[in-house]
Structure formats: C-alpha cells, structure tokens
Scaffold this motif. Structure first.
Motif, PDB file in Angstrom:
ATOM      1  N   LEU A   2      70.189  21.819 -36.354  1.00 52.96           N
ATOM      2  CA  LEU A   2      69.962  22.514 -37.622  1.00 52.96           C
ATOM      3  C   LEU A   2      69.512  21.556 -38.730  1.00 52.96           C
ATOM      4  CD1 LEU A   2      72.995  25.001 -37.695  1.00 52.96           C
ATOM      5  CD2 LEU A   2      70.668  25.436 -36.914  1.00 52.96           C
ATOM      6  N   LEU A   3      68.465  20.799 -38.454  1.00 55.01           N
ATOM      7  CA  LEU A   3      67.927  19.910 -39.480  1.00 55.01           C
ATOM      8  C   LEU A   3      67.140  20.719 -40.502  1.00 55.01           C
ATOM      9  CD1 LEU A   3      66.698  16.903 -37.317  1.00 55.01           C
ATOM     10  CD2 LEU A   3      68.810  17.089 -38.633  1.00 55.01           C
ATOM     11  N   THR A   4      67.230  20.327 -41.768  1.00 56.97           N
ATOM     12  CA  THR A   4      66.535  21.045 -42.842  1.00 56.97           C
ATOM     13  C   THR A   4      65.236  20.331 -43.200  1.00 56.97           C
ATOM     14  OG1 THR A   4      67.826  19.833 -44.504  1.00 56.97           O
ATOM     15  CG2 THR A   4      68.645  22.007 -43.825  1.00 56.97           C
ATOM     16  N   THR A   5      64.241  21.120 -43.576  1.00 55.93           N
ATOM     17  CA  THR A   5      62.959  20.550 -43.974  1.00 55.93           C
ATOM     18  C   THR A   5      62.247  21.552 -44.876  1.00 55.93           C
ATOM     19  OG1 THR A   5      60.922  19.535 -43.135  1.00 55.93           O
ATOM     20  CG2 THR A   5      61.764  21.448 -41.914  1.00 55.93           C
ATOM     21  N   SER A   6      60.998  21.279 -45.188  1.00 58.50           N
ATOM     22  CA  SER A   6      60.169  22.199 -45.952  1.00 58.50           C
ATOM     23  C   SER A   6      58.827  22.288 -45.242  1.00 58.50           C
ATOM     24  CB  SER A   6      59.991  21.700 -47.390  1.00 58.50           C
ATOM     25  OG  SER A   6      59.430  22.702 -48.200  1.00 58.50           O
ATOM     26  N   VAL A   7      58.073  23.339 -45.495  1.00 56.78           N
ATOM     27  CA  VAL A   7      56.868  23.576 -44.698  1.00 56.78           C
ATOM     28  C   VAL A   7      55.721  22.667 -45.116  1.00 56.78           C
ATOM     29  CG1 VAL A   7      55.154  25.309 -44.033  1.00 56.78           C
ATOM     30  CG2 VAL A   7      57.572  25.916 -44.154  1.00 56.78           C
ATOM     31  N   GLY A   8      55.635  22.291 -46.378  1.00 52.30           N
ATOM     32  CA  GLY A   8      54.549  21.393 -46.777  1.00 52.30           C
ATOM     33  C   GLY A   8      54.356  21.315 -48.267  1.00 52.30           C
ATOM     34  N   SER A   9      53.713  22.328 -48.838  1.00 54.03           N
ATOM     35  CA  SER A   9      53.382  22.259 -50.260  1.00 54.03           C
ATOM     36  C   SER A   9      54.584  22.579 -51.130  1.00 54.03           C
ATOM     37  CB  SER A   9      52.253  23.246 -50.580  1.00 54.03           C
ATOM     38  OG  SER A   9      52.677  24.587 -50.380  1.00 54.03           O
ATOM     39  N   LEU A  10      54.639  21.920 -52.274  1.00 58.48           N
ATOM     40  CA  LEU A  10      55.642  22.189 -53.302  1.00 58.48           C
ATOM     41  C   LEU A  10      54.900  22.398 -54.618  1.00 58.48           C
ATOM     42  CD1 LEU A  10      58.237  19.464 -52.249  1.00 58.48           C
ATOM     43  CD2 LEU A  10      58.516  21.947 -52.027  1.00 58.48           C
ATOM     44  N   PRO A  11      55.492  23.140 -55.574  1.00 62.99           N
ATOM     45  CA  PRO A  11      54.766  23.439 -56.807  1.00 62.99           C
ATOM     46  C   PRO A  11      54.420  22.195 -57.615  1.00 62.99           C
ATOM     47  CG  PRO A  11      56.994  24.403 -56.826  1.00 62.99           C
ATOM     48  CD  PRO A  11      56.825  23.729 -55.524  1.00 62.99           C
ATOM     49  N   LYS A  12      53.278  22.254 -58.257  1.00 62.41           N
ATOM     50  CA  LYS A  12      52.879  21.160 -59.145  1.00 62.41           C
ATOM     51  C   LYS A  12      53.463  21.404 -60.530  1.00 62.41           C
ATOM     52  CE  LYS A  12      48.516  20.296 -56.732  1.00 62.41           C
ATOM     53  NZ  LYS A  12      48.750  21.250 -55.632  1.00 62.41           N
ATOM     54  N   PRO A  13      54.020  20.373 -61.158  1.00 56.76           N
ATOM     55  CA  PRO A  13      54.531  20.536 -62.524  1.00 56.76           C
ATOM     56  C   PRO A  13      53.407  20.828 -63.505  1.00 56.76           C
ATOM     57  CG  PRO A  13      54.517  18.221 -61.896  1.00 56.76           C
ATOM     58  CD  PRO A  13      54.167  18.996 -60.659  1.00 56.76           C
ATOM     59  N   ASP A  14      53.753  21.382 -64.646  1.00 58.25           N
ATOM     60  CA  ASP A  14      52.744  21.787 -65.630  1.00 58.25           C
ATOM     61  C   ASP A  14      51.840  20.627 -66.037  1.00 58.25           C
ATOM     62  OD1 ASP A  14      53.625  24.381 -65.596  1.00 58.25           O
ATOM     63  OD2 ASP A  14      54.885  24.202 -67.387  1.00 58.25           O
ATOM     64  N   TYR A  15      52.419  19.413 -66.192  1.00 59.46           N
ATOM     65  CA  TYR A  15      51.591  18.295 -66.643  1.00 59.46           C
ATOM     66  C   TYR A  15      50.513  17.963 -65.615  1.00 59.46           C
ATOM     67  CZ  TYR A  15      54.422  15.191 -63.618  1.00 59.46           C
ATOM     68  OH  TYR A  15      55.051  14.585 -62.554  1.00 59.46           O
ATOM     69  N   LEU A  16      50.804  18.176 -64.328  1.00 59.19           N
ATOM     70  CA  LEU A  16      49.820  17.875 -63.301  1.00 59.19           C
ATOM     71  C   LEU A  16      48.782  18.999 -63.180  1.00 59.19           C
ATOM     72  CD1 LEU A  16      48.746  16.036 -61.135  1.00 59.19           C
ATOM     73  CD2 LEU A  16      50.433  16.981 -59.535  1.00 59.19           C
ATOM     74  N   VAL A  17      49.229  20.235 -63.303  1.00 57.64           N
ATOM     75  CA  VAL A  17      48.283  21.359 -63.287  1.00 57.64           C
ATOM     76  C   VAL A  17      47.257  21.189 -64.412  1.00 57.64           C
ATOM     77  CG1 VAL A  17      48.038  23.855 -63.617  1.00 57.64           C
ATOM     78  CG2 VAL A  17      49.921  22.952 -62.224  1.00 57.64           C
ATOM     79  N   HIS A  18      47.742  20.846 -65.605  1.00 57.24           N
ATOM     80  CA  HIS A  18      46.858  20.648 -66.756  1.00 57.24           C
ATOM     81  C   HIS A  18      45.905  19.479 -66.518  1.00 57.24           C
ATOM     82  CE1 HIS A  18      45.496  20.704 -70.879  1.00 57.24           C
ATOM     83  NE2 HIS A  18      45.892  19.456 -71.066  1.00 57.24           N
ATOM     84  N   ALA A  19      46.425  18.381 -65.973  1.00 52.66           N
ATOM     85  CA  ALA A  19      45.601  17.192 -65.742  1.00 52.66           C
ATOM     86  C   ALA A  19      44.527  17.457 -64.693  1.00 52.66           C
ATOM     87  CB  ALA A  19      46.482  16.024 -65.312  1.00 52.66           C
ATOM     88  N   ARG A  20      44.868  18.217 -63.652  1.00 50.66           N
ATOM     89  CA  ARG A  20      43.876  18.522 -62.623  1.00 50.66           C
ATOM     90  C   ARG A  20      42.757  19.388 -63.197  1.00 50.66           C
ATOM     91  NH1 ARG A  20      45.004  17.766 -57.209  1.00 50.66           N
ATOM     92  NH2 ARG A  20      43.964  19.716 -56.639  1.00 50.66           N
ATOM     93  N   SER A  21      43.128  20.310 -64.077  1.00 50.06           N
ATOM     94  CA  SER A  21      42.126  21.149 -64.730  1.00 50.06           C
ATOM     95  C   SER A  21      41.199  20.298 -65.604  1.00 50.06           C
ATOM     96  CB  SER A  21      42.803  22.226 -65.572  1.00 50.06           C
ATOM     97  OG  SER A  21      41.865  22.989 -66.289  1.00 50.06           O
ATOM     98  N   GLN A  22      41.788  19.368 -66.362  1.00 52.19           N
ATOM     99  CA  GLN A  22      40.985  18.481 -67.209  1.00 52.19           C
ATOM    100  C   GLN A  22      40.097  17.550 -66.376  1.00 52.19           C
ATOM    101  OE1 GLN A  22      44.222  16.784 -69.653  1.00 52.19           O
ATOM    102  NE2 GLN A  22      43.098  17.587 -71.427  1.00 52.19           N
TER     103      GLN A  22
END
Length: 337
Positions: A2-22
C-alpha cells in the motif's frame, strides 16, 4: 505494501501561472521562468515529504499539455493552432511533419533536479507513444500504426535516459488507449517497444474510457503496474477484476480529481478495504484518480492528505488483523501440544 503516490501533474501556483502567461508574450525571460518553475517544484516536493507520500512526482510545473510538451522537444513535429481538449481547456495540437527524432533528453534534467530534493524515489513521467500519435495530426507517416511505432522508438530512448539517470519508477501515460479499443493491440505493441529491457519498475496510467472493451487485454500491457481511476466511477471497476487472477500491480485511484469535494478519510478507508477483497495488499499502490493539475493547490493538498491518512489507517488495520491471525495460530499450536 500500500505505497502512496500521485499520478503526475500537480497544480501550478498563481505566481507560476501568471509568469507562464507573460513568458508566452515575451514579457518574462526563459531564465526567470525557469527559476519560478524550480521554486514551485521545490515547494511540491516539500509538500509531498510533509504529507508522507512514499513515491513522489515532480508535479510537472514546467509542462503545459502532456503531448505538446514532448512534441516541442522531439524532432519531426510542428505546432498547430489551439484545439479544445475538454471543458474550457485548449492545447496546441502537434502536427507530425517529418521523421520523429530524439535530439536530446527531454525529462532527465527536471527528474534529476526533483530527485536531488528528496531521498524518496521520484517517478520519471512520460507520455506514451499511442497517446502522442492519437492526439497529434499526422502529415508524414503512411498510417497510424507507422506513426505510433516511430514515436515508440524515441519514447524508449527517453525511458532509457531516465533509467541511466537513476529513476527507479518510470510511468508511461496512455490515456488515449481507453478511447479506441479497436487499436488496443497497437497500443500494447508500442508500449512494449518503450519498456523492453528496462530494469526500472514500469507503470502506465489509463483513465476515463470504455474499460468493458479494453479490459480483457489489460493484462497484456507490458508494464509492471496499471494505474486506473476508481473513485470517479464509485469503485465499480472493482467488479471487473473481481474473481479474476490479475497478476499485475494496480494503481488504485481513491480520490476524484474532477470534483471539488474532499473525500473523507473514512470513505477512502472503506473503499480501500473493499479493494482488498479483490487485490492483495502488495499489489496495490494508492493515489488520486489522475493528475491533480485541475484542482487548486489547497484542494490538491487536501486530497493527497486524505490518500495518506486513509492508507496509514488501512495499513494499521491490516497489521492488527495479521497479528490476531498469528496469535490465533500460536494458541492453536500450543493447545495441540
């Protein structure tokens, strides 16, 4: 178990979303954007460590679309205009215009960066050849099969690069498999090219499709583990596996990534216990249904926390149950003497 993991993507913080748009407008330099992507990756590694996730992901803070990202780095592709993927989300659908090539490693640098932040294993994350083919326009190869197998060879090079760098887990996402069951054999063949000879544990993630059609061939997928979404379907997929001798490991999606609702620990514990009536404990890896990038950072953290807390509770329950069984066997043996 029963090892825990995540599938892959995680949400981008607002500062990164804004920077990627810029950055797309030329208002943020590649160097400045890279620094923010590294900052966000550090934050997500720390969050996963604090939560107690066993096998981590880098969160794909540097990626946009899962197919377009690889098309941008492989040779033989060019970019089309925006195409709707689902809801109000769009991506620039790649076009295959020449021989697909692998000029240099695509994910190794980011994997190395993330792995250097933690002692826990970090998964190498790739998009599979069938999905890259299916989600691209093909203007070069004579058939879908020819395009898929050509892409498989370059994805294999990337997988081998990850293994050489030290990746213990390599996940090859193939969400498109479940939408075209008539091409399941092609997807199996292509995935086999990617994983053949790898010593790392190999996984594939498939989601949201017609499992009644592809289910009979799931065991033929040439990977160690198949990761599936169970929560979104109210765990009805368990009925498909019930009574079957399924030997591969199962990535068990226990929280719904397309819902704002935060599942309770008790709910996930109950579903995990039900899954244990179908799979052995050592078969199960516990994670969300799919990537969490569509959720807010806070929602993603809450869902991951529930995954960890519920899994710990079930581990303790199993240990207690096994302890009772051992004590009963000792008592019976003593009485027999």
């Amino acid at each position: 178990m029963l090892l825990t993991t995540s599938v892959g993507s995680l949400p981008k913080p607002d500062y990164l979303v804004h920077a990627r748009s810029q950055a797309r407008k030329g208002q943020v330099s590649p160097k400045a954007l890279r620094a923010l992507e590294e900052r966000s990756t550090r934050e997500w590694i720390k969050i996963q460590e604090d939560l107690g996730i066993d096998i981590m992901v880098d969160g794909e803070q540097y990626r946009g679309d899962m197919v377009a990202y690889f098309a941008e780095h492989f040779g033989g592709f060019k970019e089309s205009g925006l195409v709707r993927s689902y809801g109000n989300r769009y991506y620039r659908k790649p076009i295959i215009v020449g021989k697909v090539t692998h000029p240099r490693p695509v994910t190794v640098g980011w994997w190395t960066f993330a792995q250097g932040l933690t002692k826990q294993p970090v998964k190498g994350m790739l998009t599979g050849p069938y999905t890259i083919m299916d989600w691209s326009f093909n203007e070069h190869y004579p058939s879908r099969r020819a395009a898929t197998l050509a892409i498989a060879k370059v994805v294999r090079e990337e997988a081998r690069d990850l293994e050489r760098a030290g990746a213990q887990y390599i996940q090859v996402d193939e969400p498109a498999i479940s939408t075209r069951p008539e091409e399941m054999d092609l997807a199996i063949e292509a995935l086999g090219i990617v994983t053949k000879g790898l010593r790392a544990k190999t996984l594939t993630h498939i989601c949201y499709g017609d499992f009644t059609a592809i289910g009979p061939k799931l065991h033929k997928l040439p990977v160690d583990q198949i990761d599936l979404e169970f929560a979104n379907r109210n765990f009805e997929l368990l009925d498909f596996f019930r009574g079957k001798r399924f030997s591969k490991e199962i990535g068990l999606g226990v929280v719904d990534v397309h819902s704002h609702r935060i599942e309770s620990t008790e709910e996930v514990v109950a579903n995990l216990k039900e899954a244990l009536t179908v799979f052995r404990p050592e078969q199960i890896y516990v994670d969300p249904d799919c990537g969490l990038k569509t959720r807010s950072p806070q929602e993603a953290i809450q869902k991951l926390r529930v995954v960890v807390e519920a899994t710990r509770a079930v581990r303790e329950w199993l240990a207690e149950s096994n302890g009772k069984v051992r004590r009963q066997k000792v008592s019976l043996a003593t009485a027999a003497r």
